[in-house]
Enzyme design. Structure first.
Site, PDB file in Angstrom:
ATOM      1  CE  LYS A 287      -3.061   3.245   1.453  1.00  0.00           C
ATOM      2  NZ  LYS A 287      -2.275   5.033   1.804  1.00  0.00           N
TER       3      LYS A 287
ATOM      4  CD  GLU B 111      13.164   4.273   8.965  1.00  0.00           C
ATOM      5  OE1 GLU B 111      12.942   5.073   9.359  1.00  0.00           O
ATOM      6  OE2 GLU B 111      12.744   4.801   7.753  1.00  0.00           O
TER       7      GLU B 111
ATOM      8  CB  CYS C 146      13.520   8.634   8.190  1.00  0.00           C
ATOM      9  SG  CYS C 146      14.394   7.517   7.781  1.00  0.00           S
TER      10      CYS C 146
ATOM     11  CD  GLU D  77      10.851  13.203  10.720  1.00  0.00           C
ATOM     12  OE1 GLU D  77      12.118  12.574  10.706  1.00  0.00           O
ATOM     13  OE2 GLU D  77      10.158  12.937  11.248  1.00  0.00           O
TER      14      GLU D  77
END
Length: 527
Positions: free
Chosen positions: A218, A292, A326, A428
């Site tokens: 997906k 993750e 990331c 972040e």
């Protein structure tokens, strides 16, 4: 007085290619639009999902648009899949898992991986350009996606011998032995992010296939088309029907996959808040999960660092993919003794990077991938300014011409005088923003730098810049994070990659990434 005109009716003195007042410029005369009009991509507006080895019409009429973040224009669309589509995809994967695929020798499955790698490389151009149109990654970045994906398939193919090797373990006190079997977990839901839509699926797909699992993929809603190119490669490689399936749609489809009774394992890359929800659902179901998630990594600049060398890897290590990566170290921890020197180097390096059309090979910084992310990044920039950080370059939305006026561009921004409590230092941002913090090195110590680096809820990446390799390694060992680079950062397909704390659960890459798709059985017998 009536002005003289050229043959096309444009007033005299108007630059060639400029539209007459009140008229829109034809796409062929606007550089960014002309570049896009010239593209021929295999998937734009599509109506199908990949289920049971074939492109299959979606069951519902819903559509999701695909927007080019460099122009703000819709250029593609995909089905907004239904729960019935999810059921069909999972059922297809279940039938395939009950068939020949998990019963092939691992070396036979490895042969499929090698063929997929070849087919992916054949599609390098269309993969790169589709990726760039979906999320604005500069082609200087996306042009390497096919080679990297192929490399991942080839690496995991080399691990077939690990699965085929006998594992017999004697009882420590004698009298018997155990035969350890490594069995595939089953049907795996692979849920991808939008920042690296290709390789962050492939790093799940390759080990899952080698292990003998079947999958339902997906993709993220903004980036559903580049994965179709990977599916084309899988089909061309002759992978049996049902082993790999693809559904597209909004986040509710991902939620349905995570909780589907026919799914045995979930692998997700994305934000920490969504990861928490997936972890909770999988915990309730006692379902294995790999997550993750986000990061807020730091680069510790040691007092002896070579700043010229650092400048050459800074963008790759701290603002890769326009800051939408990331693990990058978006916090630069600079010694007080060299603080302004570091600020000047970082500012000059970032300011020298060209921002523009991601289809231009010379572009370093593209747009934010979505309008939502664009607004989030600007909110963080405004927060930094309001809390007293100093923007040494950037610090606002970027206005570009040539057809890019509607794009989601934020100027690459460097903030100096950042303190640990500021939002831009703690959260972040996932955009083109770097923060520079100062640490006390009066006694030559980097203790405060290490404490600052570890003073975060995340633990994904990190960097140490220093000329003494042994000293840099000592500092790297002290950083509480899953990966650390010394004087550069790169992913190694053979080494584990995973986050600590709010950066995730489990590991990808390496033999550890393969083990995440295996279940173990011990068969005890008399020696």
């Amino acid at each position: 007085m009536t002005s003289a005109t050229h043959h096309g009716g444009t007033p005299a003195g108007t630059p060639a290619g400029t539209p007459a007042p009140g008229k829109a410029a034809p796409p062929s005369s606007v550089p960014a639009l002309a570049a896009r009009a010239a593209l021929i991509l295999p998937h734009t507006h599509v109506d199908s999902l990949f289920i049971d080895g074939a492109w299959t019409p979606a069951r519902g009429a819903g559509r999701n648009p695909v927007t080019d973040p460099a122009t703000g224009e819709v250029w593609g669309s995909v089905p907004d899949g239904t729960l019935e589509d999810v059921d069909a995809a999972v059922d297809s994967a279940r039938r395939a898992f009950q068939g020949e695929w998990p019963r092939l020798a691992p070396s036979e499955r490895a042969a499929y991986l090698l063929r997929i790698a070849e087919e992916v490389e054949k599609r390098a151009g269309e993969l790169s350009l589709t990726n760039t149109r979906e999320n604005g990654s500069p082609v200087s970045e996306s042009s390497g996606a096919a080679a990297n994906a192929a490399g991942i398939f080839r690496y995991f193919a080399t691990l077939a011998g690990h699965l085929e090797r006998d594992d017999v373990r004697a009882f420590p006190r004698g009298g018997g032995e155990s035969v350890v079997r490594r069995d595939p977990l089953g049907v795996c839901a692979l849920i991808a992010p939008w920042n690296f839509p290709i390789n962050l699926v492939v790093i799940k797909l390759a080990p899952a296939l080698l292990a003998g699992c079947t999958v339902v993929i997906k993709p993220a809603s903004p980036t559903p088309l580049s994965l179709r190119v990977i599916i084309d490669a899988v089909a061309a490689a002759g992978v049996p029907a049902g082993v790999v399936n693809l559904v597209t749609g909004s986040g509710r489809l991902g939620d349905a996959l995570v909780k589907h009774p026919g799914v045995d394992k979930v692998a997700f890359t994305g934000s920490t808040p969504v990861g928490r929800k997936i972890a909770a659902a999988c915990g309730e179901l006692l379902r294995p999960v790999t997550l993750e998630l986000g990061g807020k990594s730091s680069a510790i600049v040691m007092p002896d660092a070579d700043l010229d060398a650092m400048s050459k890897v800074l963008i790759r290590s701290s603002m890769r993919n326009t800051g939408q990566t990331c693990y990058i170290s978006t916090r630069i921890l600079a010694p007080a003794s060299r603080y302004e020197e570091v600020v000047d180097m970082v500012t000059a390096t970032i300011a020298a990077g060209t921002q523009g059309d991601p289809l231009d090979p010379g572009t370093v910084f593209g747009p934010c991938a979505t309008e939502s992310q664009y607004r989030t990044v600007l909110e963080y920039v405004e927060s930094g300014l309001a809390e007293g950080a100093r923007a040494t370059t950037g610090g606002r939305a970027a206005t570009l011409g040539g057809g890019l006026e509607g794009g989601y561009f934020v100027e690459p921004t460097v903030f100096a005088d950042v303190t640990p409590e500021m939002r831009i230092s703690r959260e972040e941002i996932f955009g083109p923003v770097i923060c520079i913090l100062k640490y006390d090195d009066a006694d030559g110590s980097v203790d405060e730098a290490v404490a600052l680096a570890n003073n975060t809820e995340f633990g994904l990446g990190g960097l140490v810049f220093g000329q003494d390799p042994a000293a840099a390694l000592v500092v790297a060992d002290r950083m509480d994070t899953g990966s650390v680079g010394i004087n550069f950062f790169a992913s190694n397909h053979a080494a584990p990659f995973g986050g600590r704390h709010d950066s995730g659960l489990g590991t990808e890459y390496g033999i550890e990434g393969l083990n995440a798709y295996l279940s173990y059985k011990s068969i005890h017998r008399k020696a």
